[in-house]
Design a protein around this motif. Sequence first.
Motif, PDB file in Angstrom:
ATOM      1  N   GLU A  77     -25.767  -3.199  32.825  1.00  0.00           N
ATOM      2  CA  GLU A  77     -24.477  -3.871  32.974  1.00  0.00           C
ATOM      3  C   GLU A  77     -23.675  -3.811  31.683  1.00  0.00           C
ATOM      4  OE1 GLU A  77     -21.609  -6.129  35.245  1.00  0.00           O
ATOM      5  OE2 GLU A  77     -23.208  -4.660  35.637  1.00  0.00           O
ATOM      6  N   ALA A  78     -24.348  -3.935  30.538  1.00  0.00           N
ATOM      7  CA  ALA A  78     -23.659  -3.821  29.248  1.00  0.00           C
ATOM      8  C   ALA A  78     -23.054  -2.435  29.091  1.00  0.00           C
ATOM      9  CB  ALA A  78     -24.632  -4.116  28.110  1.00  0.00           C
ATOM     10  N   GLU A  79     -23.774  -1.422  29.571  1.00  0.00           N
ATOM     11  CA  GLU A  79     -23.258  -0.046  29.517  1.00  0.00           C
ATOM     12  C   GLU A  79     -22.042   0.098  30.435  1.00  0.00           C
ATOM     13  OE1 GLU A  79     -23.020   3.887  28.322  1.00  0.00           O
ATOM     14  OE2 GLU A  79     -24.334   2.313  27.531  1.00  0.00           O
ATOM     15  N   ARG A  80     -22.135  -0.476  31.628  1.00  0.00           N
ATOM     16  CA  ARG A  80     -21.025  -0.376  32.588  1.00  0.00           C
ATOM     17  C   ARG A  80     -19.770  -1.039  32.049  1.00  0.00           C
ATOM     18  NH1 ARG A  80     -18.370  -2.909  36.643  1.00  0.00           N
ATOM     19  NH2 ARG A  80     -19.377  -4.918  36.246  1.00  0.00           N
ATOM     20  N   LEU A  81     -19.957  -2.183  31.363  1.00  0.00           N
ATOM     21  CA  LEU A  81     -18.815  -2.927  30.826  1.00  0.00           C
ATOM     22  C   LEU A  81     -18.411  -2.446  29.433  1.00  0.00           C
ATOM     23  CD1 LEU A  81     -19.799  -6.546  31.946  1.00  0.00           C
ATOM     24  CD2 LEU A  81     -18.139  -5.009  33.017  1.00  0.00           C
ATOM     25  N   GLU A  82     -19.124  -1.437  28.945  1.00  0.00           N
ATOM     26  CA  GLU A  82     -18.846  -0.858  27.628  1.00  0.00           C
ATOM     27  C   GLU A  82     -18.896  -1.929  26.522  1.00  0.00           C
ATOM     28  OE1 GLU A  82     -15.092   1.142  28.067  1.00  0.00           O
ATOM     29  OE2 GLU A  82     -15.997   2.834  29.144  1.00  0.00           O
ATOM     30  N   ILE A  83     -19.946  -2.740  26.593  1.00  0.00           N
ATOM     31  CA  ILE A  83     -20.161  -3.777  25.578  1.00  0.00           C
ATOM     32  C   ILE A  83     -20.618  -3.122  24.283  1.00  0.00           C
ATOM     33  CG2 ILE A  83     -21.527  -5.799  24.925  1.00  0.00           C
ATOM     34  CD1 ILE A  83     -19.628  -6.425  27.156  1.00  0.00           C
ATOM     35  N   GLU A  84     -19.921  -3.392  23.223  1.00  0.00           N
ATOM     36  CA  GLU A  84     -20.288  -2.879  21.917  1.00  0.00           C
ATOM     37  C   GLU A  84     -20.656  -4.039  21.002  1.00  0.00           C
ATOM     38  OE1 GLU A  84     -20.745   0.192  21.334  1.00  0.00           O
ATOM     39  OE2 GLU A  84     -19.860   0.970  23.195  1.00  0.00           O
ATOM     40  N   VAL A  85     -21.533  -3.775  20.046  1.00  0.00           N
ATOM     41  CA  VAL A  85     -22.013  -4.830  19.147  1.00  0.00           C
ATOM     42  C   VAL A  85     -21.702  -4.428  17.719  1.00  0.00           C
ATOM     43  CG1 VAL A  85     -23.999  -6.162  18.376  1.00  0.00           C
ATOM     44  CG2 VAL A  85     -23.851  -5.398  20.756  1.00  0.00           C
ATOM     45  N   ALA A  86     -21.013  -5.325  17.033  1.00  0.00           N
ATOM     46  CA  ALA A  86     -20.678  -5.036  15.636  1.00  0.00           C
ATOM     47  C   ALA A  86     -21.744  -5.563  14.689  1.00  0.00           C
ATOM     48  CB  ALA A  86     -19.328  -5.654  15.286  1.00  0.00           C
ATOM     49  N   GLU A  87     -22.413  -6.668  15.079  1.00  0.00           N
ATOM     50  CA  GLU A  87     -23.377  -7.308  14.187  1.00  0.00           C
ATOM     51  C   GLU A  87     -24.688  -7.523  14.915  1.00  0.00           C
ATOM     52  OE1 GLU A  87     -23.523 -11.050  11.028  1.00  0.00           O
ATOM     53  OE2 GLU A  87     -22.049 -11.012  12.635  1.00  0.00           O
ATOM     54  N   LEU A  88     -25.783  -7.157  14.280  1.00  0.00           N
ATOM     55  CA  LEU A  88     -27.100  -7.282  14.905  1.00  0.00           C
ATOM     56  C   LEU A  88     -27.782  -8.577  14.481  1.00  0.00           C
ATOM     57  CD1 LEU A  88     -28.381  -3.614  14.538  1.00  0.00           C
ATOM     58  CD2 LEU A  88     -27.124  -4.647  16.434  1.00  0.00           C
ATOM     59  N   LYS A  89     -27.091  -9.702  14.672  1.00  0.00           N
ATOM     60  CA  LYS A  89     -27.655 -11.008  14.329  1.00  0.00           C
ATOM     61  C   LYS A  89     -27.302 -11.995  15.422  1.00  0.00           C
ATOM     62  CE  LYS A  89     -27.653 -10.567   9.279  1.00  0.00           C
ATOM     63  NZ  LYS A  89     -27.204 -11.168   7.993  1.00  0.00           N
ATOM     64  N   ASP A  90     -28.218 -12.982  15.637  1.00  0.00           N
ATOM     65  CA  ASP A  90     -27.909 -14.024  16.607  1.00  0.00           C
ATOM     66  C   ASP A  90     -27.116 -15.134  15.932  1.00  0.00           C
ATOM     67  OD1 ASP A  90     -29.724 -15.519  15.147  1.00  0.00           O
ATOM     68  OD2 ASP A  90     -31.279 -15.514  16.680  1.00  0.00           O
ATOM     69  N   ASP A  91     -26.858 -16.219  16.682  1.00  0.00           N
ATOM     70  CA  ASP A  91     -26.017 -17.282  16.135  1.00  0.00           C
ATOM     71  C   ASP A  91     -26.697 -18.081  15.030  1.00  0.00           C
ATOM     72  OD1 ASP A  91     -27.888 -18.554  17.673  1.00  0.00           O
ATOM     73  OD2 ASP A  91     -26.482 -19.572  18.994  1.00  0.00           O
ATOM     74  N   LYS A  92     -28.004 -17.816  14.815  1.00  0.00           N
ATOM     75  CA  LYS A  92     -28.727 -18.477  13.720  1.00  0.00           C
ATOM     76  C   LYS A  92     -28.966 -17.535  12.551  1.00  0.00           C
ATOM     77  CE  LYS A  92     -31.004 -21.742  16.821  1.00  0.00           C
ATOM     78  NZ  LYS A  92     -32.298 -22.271  17.341  1.00  0.00           N
ATOM     79  N   GLY A  93     -28.330 -16.360  12.606  1.00  0.00           N
ATOM     80  CA  GLY A  93     -28.434 -15.422  11.499  1.00  0.00           C
ATOM     81  C   GLY A  93     -29.681 -14.565  11.505  1.00  0.00           C
TER      82      GLY A  93
END
Length: 271
Positions: free
Chosen positions: A55-71
């Motif tokens: 689904e992420a591929e279908r929606l073309e989800i891209e990630v700029a940062e490889l960290k969660d909300d706790k760093g």
Amino acid sequence: MSEHPQGGEPISVNGTPVPPEAIAAEAQNHPSDNPETAWAAAAEALAVKALLLGEAERLEIEVAELKDDKGRELAPEDARIEALLEQEVQTPKADEETCLRFYEQHKSRFTSPDLAEASHILFAARQDDETAYSKAVADAQGIIAELKDNPEHFADLAKLHSACPSADQGGNLGQLGPGQTVDEFDTFLFNLEEGQLCPVPVKTRYGAHVLKVGRKMAGETLPFEAVRARIADYLEEASWRRAVAQYIGILAGRAELQGLDLQGNASPLVQ
């Protein structure tokens, strides 16, 4: 296609197989006494991951940062899944009224346990040794009779007779809460009055105890203001988990799955 090592149906998601070796590796993250249960949980986890990544591929989800909300550092695939869920799954904040209602309905969760000071004299014996156990009970009864006339002798008698290390402190066990001792001891401790000598020996797997209850302190309920933030976090987390499970169910309903059924099951990613 991916096949269960016991000969089960191959597993695939939208035509892409889930390899048995991947399931075997993932099963280490789902410990169980039953290998079949661990295998099934691992297969489901990998299938859910494949659904979300698709689904992420279908929606073309891209990630700029490889960290969660706790760093904390995330693997690229996990970061992409987190970004997908952040975009597609929205849940409301827990308002004051909702938090207060939860507090009123679950006050026991926010109440400290009752405490009681306890002293005892242990006559040790194994329950499977009938002769020794009967003697221990009789010895405890004798001490109880003596203490009824001379209650001030408790500490001295504990030092002289008790088989527990607490004998060095006159039998004093300090403050105890529910569940900190065996059930039989608990039952007497929290039902006797403050300062009361138990009129009968307390029989446990350790032997026969002469029990005296000291000061008792009732548990206190924390005020709502002190736990408001904790309740909000709990409710919002629970709401988010339900929403993610529903979202995965929707994706599963649209997908072509072979070898497992994800609809109606809680996601292994959000348990």
